[in-house]
Structures are given as structure tokens and as C-alpha cells.
Design a protein around this motif. Structure first.
Motif, PDB file in Angstrom:
ATOM      1  N   THR A  66      -2.313  -4.294  37.901  1.00  0.00           N
ATOM      2  CA  THR A  66      -3.194  -5.206  37.163  1.00  0.00           C
ATOM      3  C   THR A  66      -3.120  -6.616  37.728  1.00  0.00           C
ATOM      4  N   ASP A  67      -1.920  -7.056  38.113  1.00  0.00           N
ATOM      5  CA  ASP A  67      -1.771  -8.374  38.732  1.00  0.00           C
ATOM      6  C   ASP A  67      -2.593  -8.483  40.007  1.00  0.00           C
ATOM      7  N   VAL A  68      -2.560  -7.431  40.823  1.00  0.00           N
ATOM      8  CA  VAL A  68      -3.312  -7.445  42.084  1.00  0.00           C
ATOM      9  C   VAL A  68      -4.808  -7.538  41.810  1.00  0.00           C
ATOM     10  N   ASP A 104      -6.993   1.307  35.653  1.00  0.00           N
ATOM     11  CA  ASP A 104      -5.540   1.207  35.804  1.00  0.00           C
ATOM     12  C   ASP A 104      -4.851   1.256  34.449  1.00  0.00           C
ATOM     13  N   ARG A 105      -5.385   0.541  33.458  1.00  0.00           N
ATOM     14  CA  ARG A 105      -4.796   0.569  32.112  1.00  0.00           C
ATOM     15  C   ARG A 105      -4.943   1.952  31.478  1.00  0.00           C
ATOM     16  N   TYR A 106      -6.056   2.629  31.751  1.00  0.00           N
ATOM     17  CA  TYR A 106      -6.274   3.985  31.242  1.00  0.00           C
ATOM     18  C   TYR A 106      -5.206   4.934  31.778  1.00  0.00           C
ATOM     19  N   ILE A 107      -4.939   4.854  33.078  1.00  0.00           N
ATOM     20  CA  ILE A 107      -3.918   5.722  33.683  1.00  0.00           C
ATOM     21  C   ILE A 107      -2.529   5.378  33.141  1.00  0.00           C
ATOM     22  N   ALA A 108      -2.247   4.080  33.009  1.00  0.00           N
ATOM     23  CA  ALA A 108      -0.915   3.651  32.582  1.00  0.00           C
ATOM     24  C   ALA A 108      -0.618   4.003  31.128  1.00  0.00           C
ATOM     25  N   ILE A 109      -1.655   4.040  30.277  1.00  0.00           N
ATOM     26  CA  ILE A 109      -1.431   4.256  28.845  1.00  0.00           C
ATOM     27  C   ILE A 109      -1.834   5.656  28.404  1.00  0.00           C
ATOM     28  N   TYR A 111     -11.453   1.940  27.665  1.00  0.00           N
ATOM     29  CA  TYR A 111     -10.855   1.216  26.551  1.00  0.00           C
ATOM     30  C   TYR A 111     -11.006   1.947  25.228  1.00  0.00           C
ATOM     31  N   SER A 112     -12.027   2.776  25.101  1.00  0.00           N
ATOM     32  CA  SER A 112     -12.132   3.621  23.908  1.00  0.00           C
ATOM     33  C   SER A 112     -10.983   4.614  23.883  1.00  0.00           C
ATOM     34  N   SER A 113     -10.694   5.233  25.043  1.00  0.00           N
ATOM     35  CA  SER A 113      -9.577   6.179  25.134  1.00  0.00           C
ATOM     36  C   SER A 113      -8.250   5.470  24.883  1.00  0.00           C
ATOM     37  N   ILE A 114      -8.113   4.253  25.416  1.00  0.00           N
ATOM     38  CA  ILE A 114      -6.873   3.489  25.226  1.00  0.00           C
ATOM     39  C   ILE A 114      -6.674   3.146  23.753  1.00  0.00           C
ATOM     40  N   MET A 115      -7.734   2.745  23.068  1.00  0.00           N
ATOM     41  CA  MET A 115      -7.627   2.390  21.661  1.00  0.00           C
ATOM     42  C   MET A 115      -7.197   3.595  20.831  1.00  0.00           C
ATOM     43  N   CYS A 116      -7.755   4.759  21.146  1.00  0.00           N
ATOM     44  CA  CYS A 116      -7.366   5.978  20.427  1.00  0.00           C
ATOM     45  C   CYS A 116      -5.892   6.289  20.643  1.00  0.00           C
ATOM     46  N   THR A 117      -5.424   6.147  21.878  1.00  0.00           N
ATOM     47  CA  THR A 117      -4.018   6.405  22.192  1.00  0.00           C
ATOM     48  C   THR A 117      -3.105   5.421  21.482  1.00  0.00           C
ATOM     49  N   LEU A 118      -3.487   4.151  21.476  1.00  0.00           N
ATOM     50  CA  LEU A 118      -2.654   3.129  20.840  1.00  0.00           C
ATOM     51  C   LEU A 118      -2.606   3.297  19.325  1.00  0.00           C
ATOM     52  N   MET A 119      -3.698   3.732  18.757  1.00  0.00           N
ATOM     53  CA  MET A 119      -3.705   3.959  17.310  1.00  0.00           C
ATOM     54  C   MET A 119      -2.757   5.092  16.932  1.00  0.00           C
ATOM     55  N   ARG A 120      -2.673   6.107  17.785  1.00  0.00           N
ATOM     56  CA  ARG A 120      -1.735   7.205  17.526  1.00  0.00           C
ATOM     57  C   ARG A 120      -0.300   6.781  17.790  1.00  0.00           C
ATOM     58  N   ILE A 133      -2.480  -5.077  26.856  1.00  0.00           N
ATOM     59  CA  ILE A 133      -3.869  -4.920  27.298  1.00  0.00           C
ATOM     60  C   ILE A 133      -4.827  -5.916  26.640  1.00  0.00           C
ATOM     61  N   ARG A 134      -4.351  -6.744  25.723  1.00  0.00           N
ATOM     62  CA  ARG A 134      -5.298  -7.573  24.978  1.00  0.00           C
ATOM     63  C   ARG A 134      -5.989  -8.594  25.870  1.00  0.00           C
ATOM     64  N   VAL A 135      -5.287  -9.139  26.891  1.00  0.00           N
ATOM     65  CA  VAL A 135      -5.947 -10.100  27.765  1.00  0.00           C
ATOM     66  C   VAL A 135      -7.029  -9.425  28.590  1.00  0.00           C
ATOM     67  N   VAL A 136      -6.789  -8.186  29.023  1.00  0.00           N
ATOM     68  CA  VAL A 136      -7.787  -7.455  29.804  1.00  0.00           C
ATOM     69  C   VAL A 136      -9.025  -7.179  28.964  1.00  0.00           C
TER      70      VAL A 136
END
Length: 362
Positions: free
Chosen positions: A66-68, A126-131, A224-233, A243-246
Motif C-alpha cells: 500500500t505504501d508503494v 491489495d487491501r482485498y487480498i490482505a484482509i 471494499y464491499s467484500s472488505i466491509m463484510c469481512t470486517l463486520m464478521r 483501511i480507513r484512509v484508503v
């Protein structure tokens, strides 16, 4: 009065039914306001994105994918904000810098749009793969960073390729709206053939809307929809912070670019049709305003890093501390005591030693 279908940018909207010319030049107040707005965008964009680049290069030894990506977004924004003052100057001085500058400067926004938006799509992937796919192994960190840099290189090459039509067909020519005696040089798309004009005047905005906006937006919505579902669980506040800044960067980018893309779509649909001079003036004014809003994203991303990214704020404070120490050391060295100088040196070393922080966005 109506405007006939436009085949060449030089004759754009020049033929009303009564034989008089349509004058689409903005009034001096609009030009002055636009200049001030662009100057503010340039100043804040230059400072903010330069701080992101400095932080990445000098204050972070350990870097994530993400930094890159965020570093490359900052570089893309820097390239544009550096070009923006030259665009403003040339537009107000009949493009004194010539044909090459005309082509390069007009291509700067296009490259920034494609590279920036596609890189934001890469960040969401990248965030999708990481989370979402966190349990899967994708190889060592160093190998992932190599792949990440190759992806960034591919994005830059693709952005340049998509900008080629703008680069090739943008040219200097005399604006004949005010007559031969008062004609000024303008830098716009220009075509010699009707078929080429019809193709490019649909292709260029279609590429901007499709590949530069809708395609990355679709990727972001899915990821980000998939990430939100994962984070809610998972019920993990730490991952929310990561991920909030992204998410904020993507939302700001959409808010900035959606009005321009809607205006561009409306303008493209009306091409090659007769329209009144007044309606054309309104459309061009809306395009100019929405494009200025689109320019805002160049200076908003660093603000998001500073106010949302906790670790970026920490690096930012260290940069400010080091700059203050260096200024006292080299500008007011005669007034400094040895103890103050040592404290400044220690502060810089502390910044260097804190590079274990993993991400701008956490």
C-alpha cells in the motif's frame, strides 16, 4: 442561434444560423477566479505530495505494498501540480512556450487521471487480498514488493498509452472567434479529417470515463464491499483503522471526479449535433468548473493522510521537527549552544530509527 456539428476543434461551435460567430471566451472575472483556485490547488498539492514522497523515501525503511501504491499516487499528483502553473501561464499568454509544451502540458492531466485512479484500484485489490484472503499465502514480502513495483510500472506505461491520442492530436492554432487581427493561439485537440474528428472526439472522453473512472470504480466497489463484510464478521477495530484512509481517499476521488465525468458525458453526447450558443456556453462553463473540482484531488490526498493516518502523522511531526532543527543548526548556528545542536541531531536519528512503522494508513 445554433451551433453546427463540430469536426475540428478550431471550428468548434463557430457557425450559428445567422452567420455570426459564437464567442465562448470566459469573462475576465471567471479567468481570475479560476487562476486563484488553481494556484491554491497547486500550492497545497505541491507541499502535501512532496511531504508524502519525502516520508516514503527518508522516513520509512520498512514499506508495504500500500505504501508503494500511495507513493506512486503522490508522484502522479506531483507531476500534475508542477505542470499546472505552466498551463495557467500559457493559457493567459497565448501559449508562448510553443507546440511541445502544448502537447506535454495538455497530456499531464490525462496521465495523472489514468495512473492515479488505476493505482487506487490497485490499492483496493491489495487491501482485498490482505484482509479477505488473509489466510492464503502469497509468497515472501520482498517478492510481493517486486510484483507491486512491476504493477506500478505497468500502470504508468498503460496511462501513457491511453494518453497518446491527446498527445498526438493536441496542437496550437489560432482562435478565429475574434477575427484574424485579434486571434490568439490556443492549445486544443485539432483534426484535419471529419472521420478522425468524429472518432477521437468520442474515443478520448470515452476512455476517460470508462477506463479512467468507471472500471477502477467497479473494482473498488467490489473490493471494499467484500472488505466491509469481512470486517463486520471479524469485529476488528484495528483492521478498520488500517483501511480507513484508503476508503477516504477513494471517496474523495469519486466526489471530485464524478461531476466532471457526468459533464463530460453530457458534452460528448451532444457532439456533432446542432445546439444553441447559449446552451454551449453553459456546458463549457460547467465543464470548466467541474474540471477544477477534479483538480482538487491532487491536494486532498495528503490532507487525508495527515488527519486520518496515525503513523503518517507521526512521520510528519518528525519531518517538521527535523526541519526546525536543521534551520536552527544552519541558519542560526552562531546562537546555538552545543546541547541544542546535539538534541537536534538526536531527533533526526530518532526519525531514522522509527522506520519499523508499517503503513501510512494505520
Amino acid at each position: 442561434m445554433t451551433v453546427t456539428p463540430d469536426y475540428d476543434e478550431a471550428t468548434y461551435g463557430d457557425y450559428p444560423d445567422d452567420g455570426t460567430l459564437c464567442n465562448f471566451d470566459p469573462n475576465p472575472a471567471e479567468v481570475l477566479t479560476q487562476t486563484y483556485i488553481h494556484s491554491v490547488i497547486c500550492a497545497f498539492g505541491l507541499i502535501g505530495n512532496a511531504l508524502v514522497v519525502v516520508t516514503y523515501i527518508f522516513y520509512k525503511r520498512t514499506k508495504t505494498m500500500t505504501d508503494v501504491y500511495l507513493f506512486n499516487v503522490a508522484v502522479a499528483d506531483l507531476l500534475f501540480v508542477v505542470a499546472l502553473p505552466f498551463i495557467i501561464y500559457n493559457e493567459q499568454h497565448s501559449w508562448l512556450m510553443g507546440q511541445v509544451a502544448c502537447k506535454l502540458l495538455r497530456s499531464a492531466y490525462s496521465i495523472n487521471l489514468y495512473s492515479g485512479m488505476l493505482l487506487l484500484a490497485c490499492i483496493s485489490g491489495d487491501r482485498y487480498i490482505a484482509i479477505v484472503k488473509a489466510r492464503r499465502s502469497f509468497g515472501s514480502r520482498s517478492r510481493c514488493l517486486i510484483y507491486c513495483r512491476l504493477i506500478c510500472l505497468a500502470v504508468w506505461v498503460f496511462a501513457v498509452a491511453l494518453t497518446l491520442p491527446t498527445l498526438i492530436y493536441t496542437a496550437l492554432f489560432k482562435d478565429l472567434d475574434l477575427g484574424d487581427e485579434t486571434a490568439e493561439m490556443v492549445c486544443e485537440l485539432s483534426f484535419n479529417k471529419y472521420e478522425t474528428a468524429k472518432l477521437m472526439k468520442v474515443l478520448v472522453p470515452s476512455l476517460q470515463m470508462g477506463i479512467g473512472f468507471l472500471l477502477p470504480l467497479s473494482v473498488m466497489v467490489f473490493c471494499y464491499s467484500s472488505i466491509m463484510c469481512t470486517l463486520m464478521r471479524a469485529q476488528s477495530s484495528q483492521r478498520h483503522k488500517a483501511i480507513r484512509v484508503v476508503i477516504a481517499v477513494v471517496i474523495v476521488f469519486i466526489v471530485c471526479h464524478l461531476p466532471y465525468n457526468v459533464a463530460l458525458l453530457s458534452h460528448t453526447v451532444s457532439l456533432f449535433k446542432e445546439r444553441s450558443c447559449e446552451a454551449e456556453r453553459i456546458k463549457l462553463k460547467v465543464l470548466a468548473i467541474s474540471k477544477s473540482v477534479a483538480y482538487l484531488h491532487c491536494c486532498l490526498n495528503p490532507i487525508l493522510y495527515a488527519f486520518i493516518g496515525v503513523k503518517f502523522r507521526s512521520h510528519f511531526k518528525k519531518i517538521m521537527s527535523d526541519l526546525w532543527c536543521f534551520s536552527k543548526k544552519y541558519i542560526y548556528s552562531a546562537r546555538l549552544s552545543p546541547g541544542t545542536s546535539d538534541a537536534c541531531t538526536s531527533g533526526f536519528k530518532s526519525s531514522e530509527g522509527s522506520n519499523h512503522l508499517s503503513s501510512f494508513s494505520a
